[in-house]
Design a protein around this motif. Structure first.
Motif, short mmCIF file in Angstrom:
data_model
loop_
_atom_site.label_atom_id
_atom_site.label_comp_id
_atom_site.label_asym_id
_atom_site.label_seq_id
_atom_site.Cartn_x
_atom_site.Cartn_y
_atom_site.Cartn_z
N MET A 1 26.87 10.86 -18.16
CA MET A 1 26.12 9.91 -17.34
C MET A 1 25.47 10.62 -16.15
O MET A 1 26.10 11.45 -15.49
CB MET A 1 27.04 8.81 -16.82
N ARG A 2 24.21 10.27 -15.88
CA ARG A 2 23.51 10.74 -14.69
C ARG A 2 23.48 9.61 -13.68
O ARG A 2 23.06 8.49 -13.99
CB ARG A 2 22.09 11.19 -15.02
N ALA A 3 23.94 9.89 -12.47
CA ALA A 3 24.00 8.87 -11.42
C ALA A 3 23.39 9.40 -10.14
O ALA A 3 23.17 10.62 -9.99
CB ALA A 3 25.44 8.42 -11.19
N ALA A 4 23.11 8.48 -9.22
CA ALA A 4 22.51 8.87 -7.94
C ALA A 4 23.10 8.03 -6.82
O ALA A 4 23.58 6.90 -7.04
CB ALA A 4 20.99 8.69 -7.98
N ILE A 5 23.06 8.58 -5.63
CA ILE A 5 23.42 7.85 -4.41
C ILE A 5 22.21 7.88 -3.49
O ILE A 5 21.68 8.95 -3.18
CB ILE A 5 24.62 8.50 -3.69
N VAL A 6 21.77 6.71 -3.07
CA VAL A 6 20.69 6.59 -2.09
C VAL A 6 21.34 6.26 -0.74
O VAL A 6 22.08 5.29 -0.61
CB VAL A 6 19.69 5.48 -2.48
N ILE A 64 17.98 8.58 -15.02
CA ILE A 64 19.21 8.27 -14.29
C ILE A 64 19.73 6.91 -14.77
O ILE A 64 18.97 5.95 -14.90
CB ILE A 64 18.96 8.28 -12.76
N ASP A 65 21.03 6.83 -15.03
CA ASP A 65 21.63 5.63 -15.60
C ASP A 65 22.13 4.65 -14.55
O ASP A 65 22.11 3.44 -14.76
CB ASP A 65 22.82 6.01 -16.50
N LEU A 66 22.58 5.17 -13.42
CA LEU A 66 23.27 4.35 -12.42
C LEU A 66 22.93 4.84 -11.02
O LEU A 66 22.96 6.05 -10.77
CB LEU A 66 24.79 4.43 -12.65
N VAL A 67 22.62 3.90 -10.13
CA VAL A 67 22.28 4.26 -8.75
C VAL A 67 23.06 3.38 -7.79
O VAL A 67 23.00 2.14 -7.86
CB VAL A 67 20.76 4.10 -8.48
N TRP A 68 23.81 4.02 -6.90
CA TRP A 68 24.45 3.30 -5.80
C TRP A 68 23.54 3.43 -4.58
O TRP A 68 23.18 4.55 -4.18
CB TRP A 68 25.81 3.89 -5.46
N THR A 69 23.16 2.30 -3.98
CA THR A 69 22.27 2.35 -2.82
C THR A 69 22.98 1.84 -1.58
O THR A 69 23.61 0.78 -1.60
CB THR A 69 21.00 1.51 -3.07
N ILE A 325 32.93 -1.53 -9.62
CA ILE A 325 31.97 -2.28 -10.45
C ILE A 325 31.48 -1.40 -11.59
O ILE A 325 31.44 -1.81 -12.75
CB ILE A 325 30.79 -2.78 -9.59
N ALA A 326 31.10 -0.18 -11.25
CA ALA A 326 30.61 0.75 -12.28
C ALA A 326 31.70 1.10 -13.28
O ALA A 326 31.44 1.21 -14.49
CB ALA A 326 30.08 2.02 -11.60
N GLU A 327 32.93 1.24 -12.82
CA GLU A 327 34.05 1.54 -13.73
C GLU A 327 34.24 0.41 -14.72
O GLU A 327 34.46 0.65 -15.93
CB GLU A 327 35.33 1.77 -12.92
N TYR A 328 34.16 -0.83 -14.24
CA TYR A 328 34.29 -1.98 -15.14
C TYR A 328 33.18 -1.97 -16.19
O TYR A 328 33.43 -2.19 -17.38
CB TYR A 328 34.24 -3.28 -14.34
N MET A 329 31.96 -1.70 -15.74
CA MET A 329 30.84 -1.69 -16.67
C MET A 329 30.98 -0.61 -17.73
O MET A 329 30.66 -0.81 -18.90
CB MET A 329 29.52 -1.53 -15.90
N LEU A 330 31.52 0.54 -17.33
CA LEU A 330 31.77 1.61 -18.30
C LEU A 330 32.83 1.19 -19.31
O LEU A 330 32.68 1.39 -20.52
CB LEU A 330 32.22 2.87 -17.57
N GLU A 331 33.91 0.60 -18.81
CA GLU A 331 35.01 0.16 -19.69
C GLU A 331 34.53 -0.86 -20.71
O GLU A 331 34.98 -0.88 -21.86
CB GLU A 331 36.13 -0.45 -18.85
N LEU A 334 28.96 -1.51 -20.86
CA LEU A 334 27.73 -2.04 -20.27
C LEU A 334 26.87 -0.96 -19.64
O LEU A 334 25.75 -1.21 -19.22
CB LEU A 334 28.09 -3.10 -19.20
N LEU A 335 27.42 0.25 -19.54
CA LEU A 335 26.68 1.42 -19.06
C LEU A 335 26.78 2.51 -20.11
O LEU A 335 27.75 2.57 -20.87
CB LEU A 335 27.27 1.94 -17.75
N LYS A 336 25.80 3.39 -20.13
CA LYS A 336 25.82 4.50 -21.09
C LYS A 336 26.96 5.45 -20.78
O LYS A 336 27.29 5.68 -19.65
CB LYS A 336 24.48 5.25 -21.03
#
Length: 336
Positions: A1-6, A64-69, A325-331, A334-336
């Motif tokens: 997974m590729r993720a980002a933090i804004v 990018i698959d997931l972004v925390w802003t 939230i992201a961990e739940y979606m992965l489980e 719901l996320l790649k």
């Protein structure tokens, strides 16, 4: 997974880096974004040096698959489409989208399943005081419907950002030296003081922070619950405390309540008044859970219960909740 933090350079952005490392969140790549001022700043993550890129309206979020802003509501609103246009899921820590009907407002212990419906590819992270409140309320709601809540919050300097934490330390040092304290981030000196205002006042006499607790709690709980809050800034570094009174449809015994809290996900009970054991921010900063104590009947209401909670504002109140939230979606796939 590729993720980002804004907003990687802010207090919450830095907490994201710590939480992701602590929890060994599965990442193939992490990209950091920030303002013009923060661009070029370097941070170490999992032994690698990452350089903050300037946030721009371009194709940097492609792939990018997931972004925390966590760069403020105005930035989130401006860059929503830029961030999500190639399919990235945006988990936003600001107030920008919390009350939008087509954006779920998520606390995983309470309503994680709503992550399945994200038409805009945006999920909102609630206000820190609301997160702490509803994690505790869910334990009681599961055994008896909660009709009304009165809550008084005692909010740490961290809720106003890293500069506010620095100011509290500086003010304390200045007062010890007999110097005039520097006042910049708050309307008044915070060291050795309480300020009964968090955010600006609205027309009804409540602050925006207090109204967030009313509106966000209803959306997250999905009930007709009503919350009346008084929010107070206190000279504590990073853990919020809340004194809470609830009215339920039926009477709940102290034993029932304590058992419900003990079983609840994300809650730890510290409630041994005979030995002066109860949650305190001094000892609970950096912890993941919401801590509950001082559980007792409300003397003014047979259907009333009152209790005290403490939780780390930067962690569970912001970065940790967004990562969960992201961990739940992965489980749930719901996320790649």
């Amino acid at each position: 997974m590729r993720a980002a933090i804004v907003g990687a350079s802010g207090a919450v952005g830095q907490e994201f880096l710590r939480v992701l490392e602590e929890r060994n969140f599965p990442l193939d790549e992490l990209v950091l974004f920030g303002s013009t001022r923060s661009a070029g700043t370097k941070y170490t993550f999992r032994g690698k040096e990452l350089t903050v890129k300037e946030l721009k309206h371009n194709d940097d979020f492609k792939g990018i698959d997931l972004v925390w802003t966590s760069a403020g509501a105005s930035t989130s609103k401006e860059y929503e489409k830029t961030i999500t246009k190639y399919g990235a899921v945006m988990i936003d820590n600001s107030s920008a989208f919390r009350m939008d009907n087509d954006v779920p407002l998520i606390v995983p212990e309470v309503n994680a399943e709503q992550c399945r419906n994200i038409p805009r590819n945006v999920i909102a992270n609630p206000n820190c005081t609301t997160i702490q409140l509803v994690v505790a309320l869910k334990a009681i709601e599961d055994i008896a419907h909660i009709k009304k809540v009165h809550v008084s919050t005692y909010q740490a300097a961290s809720g106003a950002g890293a500069a506010a934490m620095d100011e509290l330390l500086k003010q304390t040092e200045q007062l010890v030296k007999g110097e005039e304290p520097t006042v910049s981030k708050f309307k008044y000196q915070l060291a050795m003081n309480l300020i009964p205002q968090v955010d600006v006042f609205t027309d009804n006499g409540y602050t925006k922070e207090e109204m967030k607790m009313y509106n966000e709690s209803r959306k997250i709980m999905g009930t007709d619950i009503e919350v009346s809050a008084t929010c107070i800034r206190v000279p504590v570094m990073r853990a919020h405390s809340e004194a809470t009174w609830i009215e339920t449809e039926r009477p709940i015994s102290i034993e029932e309540a304590r058992e419900a809290f003990a079983k609840a996900k994300g809650v730890i009970v510290i409630d041994d008044t005979a030995n002066s054991q109860y949650p305190m921010p001094l000892f609970l900063a950096g912890r993941d859970e919401v801590f509950v104590g001082r559980i007792r009947k409300d003397l003014t209401n047979p259907n009333g219960l009152t209790f005290w909670t403490v939780s780390d504002q930067i962690k569970k109140g912001a970065a940790l909740n967004a990562v969960q939230i992201a961990e739940y979606m992965l489980e749930q796939g719901l996320l790649k």
